[in-house]
Enzyme design. Structure first.
Site, PDB file in Angstrom:
ATOM      1  N   LYS A 134     -28.620 -77.156  -2.831  1.00 31.37           N
ATOM      2  CA  LYS A 134     -27.350 -77.496  -3.767  1.00 31.37           C
ATOM      3  C   LYS A 134     -26.299 -76.284  -3.479  1.00 31.37           C
ATOM      4  O   LYS A 134     -25.256 -76.338  -3.626  1.00 31.37           O
ATOM      5  CB  LYS A 134     -27.768 -77.545  -5.191  1.00 31.37           C
ATOM      6  CG  LYS A 134     -26.795 -77.940  -6.187  1.00 31.37           C
ATOM      7  CD  LYS A 134     -27.149 -78.359  -7.449  1.00 31.37           C
ATOM      8  CE  LYS A 134     -26.129 -77.558  -8.472  1.00 31.37           C
ATOM      9  NZ  LYS A 134     -26.818 -77.188  -9.792  1.00 31.37           N
ATOM     10  N   ASP A 152     -25.736 -82.522  -8.667  1.00 24.00           N
ATOM     11  CA  ASP A 152     -25.953 -81.801  -9.818  1.00 24.00           C
ATOM     12  C   ASP A 152     -26.386 -82.731 -10.841  1.00 24.00           C
ATOM     13  O   ASP A 152     -26.239 -84.175 -10.536  1.00 24.00           O
ATOM     14  CB  ASP A 152     -24.921 -80.628 -10.265  1.00 24.00           C
ATOM     15  CG  ASP A 152     -23.706 -81.483 -11.080  1.00 24.00           C
ATOM     16  OD1 ASP A 152     -23.576 -82.709 -10.803  1.00 24.00           O
ATOM     17  OD2 ASP A 152     -23.208 -80.847 -11.781  1.00 24.00           O
TER      18      ASP A 152
END
Ligand code: SF4
Length: 240
Positions: A134, A152
């Protein structure tokens, strides 16, 4: 939702391949100001901010980095102090021991393998200690080279509600989104979902009656009478 309602809702909105274009377009109008909420001036500050943002808010990170970046300007600076001093300086972002260790490890690898420069390729970013997929995706996208789709908590929730994925695992969700979202939109698409998630499609109380995606969303609680239900409003910036 009962299975028959789910099927009916999916039939109502149509295939995701036909919906993804209008979804991106409408969100881009609705959240024309959507962008990363972290404050940074250099590639290194971007990387550090994203690393610090794990398990805390962007507002909190910005509060800490305002002073941090006056003291730590180059990778060398993160290695020039004892780990305990760095821990104190980032204490308010939480998980400060792991984060300080990751920052120092990353600074070392940046110096040893990348001449002190933050790399732009995903596989290179993933070689930095404490940099997971991420973080690498966020940094690469902000540096103008998106090579995946950031997933997310907002992206995950909205992708599921919008019927763009049936997966729960972020890696699998990203795989679905990469197949679906045009490559040119990989960078901005997560920002659009994140801001829509903060402003409208709120976790516990989605404001479907105000949502520009109501007629495209199988999870909508309202039955729109016309496409594009709810005109784009040009919303005020939320706190992160
Ligand atoms: S219609 Fe409701 S559930 Fe669907 S994206 Fe909009 S706010 Fe979220």
């Amino acid at each position: 939702m009962a299975p028959s309602y789910v099927r009916e809702a999916r039939r109502r909105v149509g295939p995701k391949r036909e919906r993804i274009g209008p979804i991106v377009e409408r969100l881009a109008v609705e959240h024309a100001d959507a962008k990363i909420a972290l404050t940074f001036r250099t590639d290194l500050e971007l990387l550090v901010s994203v690393m610090l943002s794990a398990q805390t808010t962007d507002v909190n990170v910005n509060r800490v980095t305002e002073q941090l970046f006056e003291k730590y300007r180059r990778p060398e600076d993160y290695l020039a102090v004892p780990q305990e001093e760095l821990e104190r300086d980032i204490y308010q972002t939480g998980f400060f021991r792991q984060k300080a260790k990751a920052l120092r490890g990353t600074a070392r690898v940046l110096l040893e393998e990348f001449d002190g420069v933050v790399p732009r390729e995903l596989d290179e970013l993933l070689r930095l200690p404490g940099v997971a997929r991420k973080t690498a995706n966020v940094v690469a996208a902000e540096l103008g080279r998106p090579q995946g789709v950031v997933v997310d908590t907002h992206v995950r929730r909205l992708s599921q509600r919008l019927g763009l994925t049936k997966q729960d695992d972020p890696v699998r969700i990203e795989r679905d989104l990469i197949r679906l979202v045009p490559r040119a939109d990989w960078g901005r698409f997560p920002h659009l979902l994140i801001w829509h998630g903060r402003r409208v499609c709120i976790a516990r109380r989605p404001l479907c009656e105000e949502c520009v995606l109501a007629d495209l969303c199988p999870a909508s609680r309202v039955m729109p009478e016309r496409p594009g239900h709810g005109a784009p409003t040009g919303r005020a910036a939320p706190s992160a």
